[in-house]
Design an enzyme around this catalytic site. Structure first.
Site, PDB file in Angstrom:
ATOM      1  N   ASP A  54       0.837  -1.196   0.000  1.00 10.14           N
ATOM      2  CA  ASP A  54       0.000   0.000   0.000  1.00 10.14           C
ATOM      3  C   ASP A  54       0.872   1.245   0.000  1.00 10.14           C
ATOM      4  OD1 ASP A  54      -2.682   1.391   0.447  1.00 10.14           O
ATOM      5  OD2 ASP A  54      -1.465   2.168   2.106  1.00 10.14           O
ATOM      6  N   TYR A  59       2.917   9.982   0.462  1.00 11.32           N
ATOM      7  CA  TYR A  59       3.991   9.395   1.242  1.00 11.32           C
ATOM      8  C   TYR A  59       5.356   9.778   0.667  1.00 11.32           C
ATOM      9  CZ  TYR A  59       0.261   6.376   3.071  1.00 11.32           C
ATOM     10  OH  TYR A  59      -0.896   5.888   3.647  1.00 11.32           O
ATOM     11  N   LYS A  85      -3.497   5.850  -3.603  1.00  9.18           N
ATOM     12  CA  LYS A  85      -4.541   6.759  -3.131  1.00  9.18           C
ATOM     13  C   LYS A  85      -4.736   7.939  -4.079  1.00  9.18           C
ATOM     14  CE  LYS A  85      -3.597   5.173   1.504  1.00  9.18           C
ATOM     15  NZ  LYS A  85      -2.371   4.411   1.190  1.00  9.18           N
ATOM     16  N   VAL A 245      -1.915  -0.110  13.447  1.00  6.55           N
ATOM     17  CA  VAL A 245      -2.203  -1.013  14.565  1.00  6.55           C
ATOM     18  C   VAL A 245      -1.389  -0.693  15.808  1.00  6.55           C
ATOM     19  CG1 VAL A 245      -2.998  -2.899  13.108  1.00  6.55           C
ATOM     20  CG2 VAL A 245      -0.564  -2.720  13.667  1.00  6.55           C
ATOM     21  N   PHE A 246      -0.274   0.006  15.637  1.00  8.83           N
ATOM     22  CA  PHE A 246       0.533   0.401  16.791  1.00  8.83           C
ATOM     23  C   PHE A 246       0.229   1.834  17.228  1.00  8.83           C
ATOM     24  CE2 PHE A 246       3.604  -2.654  14.626  1.00  8.83           C
ATOM     25  CZ  PHE A 246       3.240  -3.726  15.421  1.00  8.83           C
ATOM     26  N   ASN A 247      -0.797   2.443  16.609  1.00 10.40           N
ATOM     27  CA  ASN A 247      -1.179   3.822  16.924  1.00 10.40           C
ATOM     28  C   ASN A 247       0.015   4.767  16.919  1.00 10.40           C
ATOM     29  OD1 ASN A 247      -3.781   2.503  18.769  1.00 10.40           O
ATOM     30  ND2 ASN A 247      -4.166   4.142  17.304  1.00 10.40           N
ATOM     31  N   SER A 248       0.760   4.732  15.828  1.00 12.50           N
ATOM     32  CA  SER A 248       1.923   5.602  15.591  1.00 12.50           C
ATOM     33  C   SER A 248       3.147   5.224  16.417  1.00 12.50           C
ATOM     34  CB  SER A 248       1.584   7.082  15.828  1.00 12.50           C
ATOM     35  OG  SER A 248       0.482   7.472  15.057  1.00 12.50           O
ATOM     36  N   GLY A 249       3.108   4.076  17.075  1.00 16.55           N
ATOM     37  CA  GLY A 249       4.338   3.584  17.713  1.00 16.55           C
ATOM     38  C   GLY A 249       4.236   3.206  19.163  1.00 16.55           C
ATOM     39  N   ILE A 250       3.272   3.743  19.898  1.00 10.19           N
ATOM     40  CA  ILE A 250       3.239   3.502  21.338  1.00 10.19           C
ATOM     41  C   ILE A 250       3.067   2.028  21.675  1.00 10.19           C
ATOM     42  CG2 ILE A 250       0.763   3.993  21.501  1.00 10.19           C
ATOM     43  CD1 ILE A 250       1.381   5.143  24.322  1.00 10.19           C
ATOM     44  N   LEU A 251       2.361   1.269  20.827  1.00 16.15           N
ATOM     45  CA  LEU A 251       2.148  -0.151  21.100  1.00 16.15           C
ATOM     46  C   LEU A 251       3.303  -1.025  20.631  1.00 16.15           C
ATOM     47  CD1 LEU A 251      -1.651  -0.464  20.265  1.00 16.15           C
ATOM     48  CD2 LEU A 251      -0.572  -0.552  22.518  1.00 16.15           C
ATOM     49  N   ALA A 252       4.298  -0.410  20.016  1.00 17.32           N
ATOM     50  CA  ALA A 252       5.469  -1.176  19.587  1.00 17.32           C
ATOM     51  C   ALA A 252       6.761  -0.637  20.160  1.00 17.32           C
ATOM     52  CB  ALA A 252       5.568  -1.180  18.057  1.00 17.32           C
TER      53      ALA A 252
END
Length: 342
Positions: A54, A59, A85, A245-252
Site C-alpha cells: 500500500d 507518502y 490513493k 495497529v501500533f497507533n503511531s508507535g506507542i504499542l510497539a
C-alpha cells in the site's frame, strides 16, 4: 496464522496477503530513512511472502510510489496486489502556474524527512481523480493499480474545508470517476483511506465501496470503529484493511518516544498501554504481537498493513504477526474492559 496467508476481498474479487506492507514510513516519518534501508525493507517484505503493498502520492511526496514501483514492476503482475490513493495532486511551480498556499497541517500530518520537491494540492474532483490515477501509473511504472483509496477525506483532516472537498467527491464527480475506472476494469475496487470512521460511514451512503483502509481506529488502544463501522462494513461486505495497529508507535515502542496518533501520547493513553502490556506479560506475549493480531479477530477485517523503516523491523513485525496467542489473553483483556468484545 502466517503473514503470507491469502485473504479474499470479496467485492473487489482479489486476494491480499493477511499481512500487507504500508510504505508511509519510507517517506521519512519522524526521521530520515536512507535509500538502502527503504529498498531493504521492501525486499524483506517480498521475501517474507507479503504480496500486498500500500502506497500513496502523499507518502514522501511521491518517494514511496517510486520505491514501490521499483520493486514490483520487475515481478509478475498477477503475483501481487497494490493499492494507492487519490485526493492529493503533486505539483510544482513553473512559468504560468503559481501554486496555492501550502495547506494547513492537520493533527495526523507529521511531515516527511525524505519528501521530494513537490507541493500537495487537495483535489477530489472528477478530473483530479483521473489525473491522480494517471500520475500514479507513471510514477510506479506498473501495468495495473488494483485498489484506489480516497485519501484523508473527513472533517478532522479538512476542518472548515470539509464540505468543499466532500462536494467535489460527491457532486463534483470524484466518486463517479472511481466508478468508471472500476467499470472499465482498470482497478479492481475502491474505497476510502482515512483515520476517521464517520467518513467511511458517510461514503457508504454515496456509492458502492469495495474496500476501505482504516488507520488507528480499530486497535488495542482505540476500538471506536467497533460500535458502528465494523458491523455496517460486514453487512455491506466492505472489507477493511486495518492500518495504524501500533497507533503511531506507542504499542510497539520500547524506547522513551511514545507516539499516539502521530503526536506525543497523553498520560491516559500511556496508562492504558501499560495496562495492556501488563496483561500480555502475564501470558508471555509481547504487546506488539497482540497489537498486530488484534484486528484480525473481527470478520470485517480483510487484512492488516504495517509500516516499517528497515528489513530488521519488517522481519520483527512478521514474527509478531505469526506468534501464537492464547484465547485466554483476549478474554482477559475483554473482561478488564481494555478491548471491545470480538
Amino acid at each position: 496464522m502466517k503473514a503470507s496467508d491469502k485473504r479474499l476481498l470479496k467485492r473487489a474479487g482479489i486476494e491480499v496477503t493477511a499481512l500487507g506492507m504500508g510504505t508511509a514510513p519510507l517517506g521519512g516519518l519522524y526521521a530520515p530513512v536512507p535509500l538502502e534501508d527503504a529498498r531493504g525493507a521492501l525486499k524483506a517484505a517480498w521475501d517474507a511472502g507479503i504480496r500486498h503493498f500500500d502506497t500513496a502520492p502523499m507518502y514522501g511526496l511521491t518517494r514511496c510510489e517510486h520505491l514501490t514501483g521499483e520493486l514490483l514492476r520487475e515481478e509478475d503482475p498477477s503475483a501481487f496486489t497494490v493499492s494507492t490513493k487519490v485526493g492529493r495532486l503533486m505539483s510544482f511551480e513553473r512559468p504560468g502556474r503559481t501554486l496555492p498556499p501550502e495547506p494547513p497541517k492537520n493533527e495526523f500530518d507529521s511531515g516527511w524527512n525524505n519528501g521530494l520537491s513537490f507541493r500537495e494540492v487537495f483535489d477530489y474532483s472528477y478530473d483530479a481523480i483521473l489525473r491522480s490515477y494517471d500520475d500514479s501509473r507513471q510514477r510506479t511504472g506498473l501495468s495495473k493499480l488494483d485498489i484506489l483509496f480516497v485519501h484523508d477525506i473527513g472533517r478532522v483532516t479538512h476542518g472548515d474545508l470539509h464540505e468543499h472537498h466532500w462536494n467535489a467527491l460527491t457532486k463534483g464527480g470524484g466518486f463517479r470517476a472511481l466508478e468508471e475506472l472500476r467499470a472499465a476494469r482498470l482497478i479492481a475496487g475502491f474505497g476510502l483511506g482515512v483515520n476517521e470512521t464517520q467518513a467511511i460511514l458517510d461514503a457508504m451512503e454515496e456509492t458502492d465501496l469495495d474496500v476501505c483502509l482504516l488507520a488507528g481506529r480499530y486497535t488495542l488502544l482505540d476500538g471506536s470503529a467497533a460500535e458502528k463501522l465494523l458491523p455496517k462494513a460486514l453487512e455491506r461486505e466492505v472489507a477493511l484493511v486495518v492500518g495504524g495497529v501500533f497507533n503511531s508507535g506507542i504499542l510497539a515502542s520500547s524506547s522513551g518516544r511514545r507516539k499516539f496518533n502521530y503526536v506525543d501520547a497523553p498520560a491516559e493513553i500511556v496508562a492504558k498501554a501499560d495496562a495492556l502490556k501488563a496483561v500480555c506479560e502475564e501470558f508471555g506475549v509481547a504487546l506488539p504481537a497482540a497489537a498486530i493480531q488484534f484486528p484480525m479477530r473481527h470478520p470485517a477485517t480483510g487484512n492488516v498493513v504495517i509500516g516499517v523503516k528497515s528489513a530488521e523491523q519488517l522481519r520483527q513485525n512478521v514474527e509478531w504477526f505469526e506468534t501464537a496467542i492464547p484465547d485466554a489473553l483476549w478474554r482477559t483483556l475483554e473482561d478488564k474492559g481494555l478491548i471491545p468484545a470480538a
